[in-house]
Design an enzyme around this catalytic site. Structure first.
Site, PDB file in Angstrom:
ATOM      1  N   VAL A 285       6.026  -8.114 -11.929  1.00  0.00           N
ATOM      2  CA  VAL A 285       7.321  -6.933 -12.050  1.00  0.00           C
ATOM      3  C   VAL A 285       7.176  -5.316 -12.436  1.00  0.00           C
ATOM      4  O   VAL A 285       5.620  -5.428 -12.739  1.00  0.00           O
ATOM      5  CB  VAL A 285       8.100  -7.445 -13.220  1.00  0.00           C
ATOM      6  CG1 VAL A 285       9.375  -6.352 -13.712  1.00  0.00           C
ATOM      7  CG2 VAL A 285       8.887  -8.551 -12.868  1.00  0.00           C
TER       8      VAL A 285
ATOM      9  N   ASN B 113     -10.942  -4.690   6.221  1.00  0.00           N
ATOM     10  CA  ASN B 113     -11.753  -4.914   6.989  1.00  0.00           C
ATOM     11  C   ASN B 113     -12.013  -3.319   7.834  1.00  0.00           C
ATOM     12  O   ASN B 113     -12.528  -2.836   8.131  1.00  0.00           O
ATOM     13  CB  ASN B 113     -10.929  -5.861   7.166  1.00  0.00           C
ATOM     14  CG  ASN B 113     -11.001  -7.049   6.298  1.00  0.00           C
ATOM     15  OD1 ASN B 113     -11.885  -7.434   5.930  1.00  0.00           O
ATOM     16  ND2 ASN B 113      -9.640  -8.217   6.442  1.00  0.00           N
TER      17      ASN B 113
ATOM     18  N   GLY C 100      -1.734  -2.501 -12.121  1.00  0.00           N
ATOM     19  CA  GLY C 100      -0.933  -1.815 -13.228  1.00  0.00           C
ATOM     20  C   GLY C 100      -2.265  -0.534 -14.254  1.00  0.00           C
ATOM     21  O   GLY C 100      -2.617   0.958 -13.098  1.00  0.00           O
TER      22      GLY C 100
END
Length: 582
Positions: free
Chosen positions: A245, A448, A499
């Site tokens: 969220v 990558n 976050g």
């Protein structure tokens, strides 16, 4: 003497690459990854210019089996060791004497080397398959006994679980060539060296590469998608549908103000989660204006006492509404209104939920929904929580018809973003088209064998097709903040960094704040283009190939996202306003 030295310096040769150094370092979760250092010959002196640390698409499974973890760790170590060898030996020789400012030439050399390695691997695999086939034929003897792993026929009358309706099978996972980190790491390191040699920030160097050296007069910053909750399934929790969220600050705020607002919500949310016996009564969104009323029934989820590798809090949830109610309550307590003062985005990660035996998504433990039912559920969810303006991976990439149906139903209300479908950037480019389901935009990740030139080309194609570009941070993140410069230079609409905890995450937010300050100081920060786009109805016929997105009209909303304007789109008639989400 100084004037004379400056005069003769004009006639010195341009800096060229003289050495590459690869080494194994640790990423933000303690796993090995690759660092590439660039040395250039500047005025006949060897000088270290810069370095970069690669991130990797390293999924960190919860409660993984020990043997699975060991195999993944071994594969990762082998890949990093091979990448170090590539950088220190062949790439070091091949790129010597090239200009670090000639990104296209460097990336061409890297691409040719990678293609050669892929062909070598295919040749080895073909030889092994031929050898195994010949051995199997020579040792083949008829036997009445069942071979190990062979399934016996079901007994009469025994029920066998089968898919109720055929679904498109999952596309085969593209194997990652061992050592491919060397290609992406070297390309990005060369770009940083080119910016350093040119004495300009990396984001401006990337913008010049994208626009053929045409310096932009103004630049925009991507809006951050800040992850606050990680809702991965952890026993005894049941919720699986919502993986992340996220909060998105409104465009009328500066980035600094937006981050401060997110931090305020995060602090309030921590207060709600800490004392289990003192949790305020949750409040549920009521109507289109974000008003709330007390439910008096549902309890808020409790937090686990640890931080996710995404840099956010992990919570336990039993139903889809709980994390949304938590956000609603936290905002209400500090005088903010969801849908006006802050917006929500959800990473559904639906590709992880498919039960291929039943042919349905297991959104909660024991609760299954077909792809068509998933579309109805999302339409109802957005109707009930209009503050959600983005859904990431709401369906598997293979369910293209359902992507098309959901896009038609929700395009004027929220962004439908493909992330899993856009993992391999080199696979997106097919005949100058973007091979993804019908959606609003994609999340691109620099991992990558991705090269800077690939990223520039793909974002150019996305811009031409009116897709939204989001630069995303991989699970296996490093402390290198180059991703932020890439997002700004490429003109990404959003940036998804995780976050506001863990150093490898926070350092990128700090870099974004520093770029905002620099652009504002130089008066080159443009804010007008940070407005959200309302996707207008297209005039094309309804029956269109589901993998081709016709360009929508660019109707811009005012700086403060107009909620009523987004709610004009009608919902399917079969959905009741009073129906309950599970």
């Amino acid at each position: 003497m100084l004037q004379q030295a400056n005069y003769f310096s004009k006639f010195s040769k341009a800096p060229v690459i003289c050495k590459l150094v690869g080494r194994k370092v640790l990423d933000g979760v303690g796993q090995p990854t690759l660092e590439v250092e660039i040395y250039c010959r500047v005025k006949n002196n060897e000088k270290r210019i810069c370095s970069t640390v690669m991130s990797s698409l390293s999924q960190i499974p919860e409660n993984a089996l020990p043997e699975t973890t060991e195999a993944d760790e071994k594969e990762r170590r082998d890949s990093v060791n091979t990448a170090v060898e590539w950088v220190n030996e062949p790439l070091n020789t091949m790129l010597r004497d090239l200009k670090p400012t000639d990104q296209s030439k460097v990336d061409k050399v890297l691409g040719e080397y990678f293609t050669k390695k892929v062909e070598e691997k295919k040749g080895i695999q073909n030889q092994e398959e031929e050898t195994e086939a010949s051995l199997a034929l020579s040792s083949c003897t008829p036997s009445a006994t069942a071979l190990p792993g062979e399934k016996k026929a079901a007994k009469p009358g025994k029920k066998v679980a089968v898919a109720e309706r055929p679904i498109p099978p999952a596309e085969p996972v593209e194997s990652v060539l061992c050592g491919s980190l060397a290609i992406g790491g070297t390309s990005l390191a060369i770009a940083k060296a080119g910016a350093t040699i040119s004495r300009i920030p990396l984001y401006l160097h990337i913008a010049l590469l994208k626009h053929d050296q045409d310096s932009p007069k103004e630049m925009t910053l991507p809006l951050p998608m800040v992850t606050l909750l990680n809702c991965e399934k952890i026993l005894p929790a049941k919720l699986k549908l919502v993986k992340e969220v996220m909060l998105i600050p409104p465009v009328q705020l500066s980035l600094k103000q937006g981050i401060e607002r997110v931090l305020d919500i995060q602090k309030e949310m921590m207060k709600l989660l800490e004392p289990p016996g003192k949790v305020p009564t949750p409040q549920l969104a009521d109507g289109k204006k974000g008003r709330v009323h007390n439910t008096g029934k549902k309890a808020l989820p409790r937090a686990l006492k640890r931080i996710s590798h995404l840099g956010c809090l992990i919570t336990q949830c039993d139903n889809l509404e709980q994390p949304l109610l938590l956000m609603q309550t936290a905002c209400n307590n500090i005088g903010l209104e969801l849908g006006t003062d802050i917006y929500l985005a959800i990473n559904c990660a639906a590709q992880e939920l498919m039960d291929y035996v039943k042919g349905k998504y297991e959104i909660l433990t024991g609760m299954f929904k077909s792809p068509d039912e998933m579309v109805d559920m999302y339409v109802e969810l957005i109707n009930k929580f209009p503050s959600i303006i983005a859904l990431i991976d709401p369906l598997r990439k293979e369910d293209r018809q359902q992507w098309d149906n959901m896009y038609c139903a929700l395009r004027s209300k929220c962004y439908l973003i493909a992330e899993d479908a856009a993992t391999d950037i080199s696979k997106l480019k097919i005949d100058q088209n973007i091979n993804i389901p019908r959606c609003s935009g994609v999340v691109l990740k620099y991992i990558n064998q991705t090269k800077v030139s690939d990223l520039i080309e793909v974002t150019g194609l996305l811009d031409g097709q009116r897709h939204i570009t989001i630069l995303g941070s991989p699970d296996g993140e490093s402390s290198d903040d180059s991703l932020v410069d890439l997002a700004v230079g490429l003109g990404a609409r959003f940036i998804k960094l995780g976050g506001l905890s863990r150093g490898e995450r926070v350092t990128k937010y700090n870099r974004l704040l520093a770029i905002e300050e620099e652009l504002a100081k130089n008066r080159t920060l443009r804010e007008a283009n940070l407005e959200f786009i309302a996707f207008a109805e297209e005039s094309q016929p309804e029956k269109q190939p589901s993998d081709v997105l016709p360009p929508p009209k660019q109707d811009l909303l005012p700086p403060q996202l107009s909620q009523p304007a987004l709610e004009d789109c009608s919902l399917p008639a079969q959905l009741s306003e009073n129906s309950t989400l599970t």
